[in-house]
Design an enzyme around this catalytic site. Structure first.
Site, PDB file in Angstrom:
ATOM      1  N   ARG A  49      -2.915 -10.288   4.818  1.00 42.64           N
ATOM      2  CA  ARG A  49      -3.258 -10.400   3.394  1.00 42.64           C
ATOM      3  C   ARG A  49      -2.110  -9.818   2.573  1.00 42.64           C
ATOM      4  NH1 ARG A  49      -5.906  -7.235  -0.539  1.00 42.64           N
ATOM      5  NH2 ARG A  49      -7.307  -8.410  -1.907  1.00 42.64           N
ATOM      6  N   LYS A  96       0.819  -1.209   0.000  1.00 51.77           N
ATOM      7  CA  LYS A  96       0.000   0.000   0.000  1.00 51.77           C
ATOM      8  C   LYS A  96       0.852   1.258   0.000  1.00 51.77           C
ATOM      9  CE  LYS A  96      -4.331  -1.980   1.344  1.00 51.77           C
ATOM     10  NZ  LYS A  96      -5.506  -1.963   2.219  1.00 51.77           N
TER      11      LYS A  96
END
Length: 303
Positions: free
Chosen positions: A272, A231
């Site tokens: 994840r 991210k």
């Protein structure tokens, strides 16, 4: 408020029904069946390639394969329900038939229902049931675990909603409301999983505050999924001091593994990621470290 980070002893205390249970945080491998993902640029958009990629992640040790057909990058345009179904159903079906534990990453009740019929054993809803009023009633009878993520709106406008006085307190309060809504709709308590929603209506400093105070999320009493994979807040942290450019997404896996280790040490149920092999190694090390008693006598459990 600061929280000391110590590796948890053994398996995470909270666990959703019907999914693998190990003495470490689980690892969820990402299978994006989209043409516009920020992290892998549509490499697995073709269903056959997506299946092959999922099987490769499974062989690397992924405990769960998360199949998604809608990009949630900032500014992404939603596909139609028909297009999302076209993307994900063949992949879910093939991976489940191969024996993998499959999750479907969707905000749509119709897609979730069809994916569960095709073999998905987990529904990962980044909207926490807010995007589709049919989702919570569906999950009440689906018989599979359901991930409720903190969410304030679709990708096109979520950055404008990244306004908080105390991000951790507000995320916890808003997740509590989603738990209450899910339970009121009939979703079994032992099927609920929480996700603080890193990067969703969050500025970089918000993500770091959530990670630093993750026990306040786990204190809500449900398993917690942490998704930091590649991210932008990691890219910004690793900005090149010479060029001033953030680290590209495909070069953020080591940073993601660091976040996964720290999340696992704070009792996250699952992380994840894209880089499964390294993450499995990392969370196994974290779990083994945590299995030592204060006196130094090791305990043995399968990792």
């Amino acid at each position: 408020m600061s929280t000391a980070i110590r590796p948890s002893r053994g398996a995470p205390a909270l666990h959703p029904r019907g999914l693998p249970r190990l003495a470490r945080a689980l690892v969820m491998g990402i299978v994006n069946v989209t043409p516009d993902s920020f992290s892998d640029g549509g490499r697995w958009y073709d269903p056959e390639r997506a299946v092959a990629h999922g099987l490769s992640l499974w062989e690397e040790g992924a405990d769960i394969l998360d199949v998604g057909g809608e990009s949630t990058r900032p500014g992404a345009v939603r596909p139609s329900a028909e297009e999302e179904l076209r993307r994900v159903l063949p992949v879910v079906r093939e991976l489940a038939a191969a024996g993998a534990t499959v999750s479907v990453d969707t905000m749509r009740a119709e897609v979730a229902a069809r994916a569960v019929e095709a073999g998905a054993r987990l529904v990962n809803d980044v909207s926490g049931g807010l995007a589709d009023p049919g989702m919570l009633p569906l999950m009440a009878g689906a018989g599979v675990p359901y991930v409720v993520m903190h969410w304030r709106g679709h990708s096109a406008g979520m950055r404008a909603r990244a306004v908080y006085d105390d991000v951790v307190t507000e995320v916890v309060d808003e997740l509590r409301l989603r738990i209450e809504a899910a339970l009121h709709a009939g979703v079994p308590a032992d099927c609920l999983v929480l996700d603080p929603g890193l990067g969703f209506a969050k500025l970089p400093e918000h993500n770091w505050q959530l990670l630093g105070r993750l026990p306040e999320v786990t204190a809500l009493g449900h398993p917690v999924l942490v998704g930091a994979a590649r991210k932008s807040f990691l890219g910004e942290l690793l900005t090149d001091p010479v060029t001033g450019r953030p680290r590209p997404a495909h070069l953020r896996d080591a940073a993601t593994s660091a976040v996964s280790v720290l999340a696992a040490a704070q009792d996250a149920w699952c992380v994840r990621v894209h880089d499964v092999a390294s993450t499995v190694d990392a969370v196994r090390v974290t779990a083994r470290w945590g299995l030592e008693t204060p006196a130094g006598t090791p305990q043995t459990y399968p990792l």
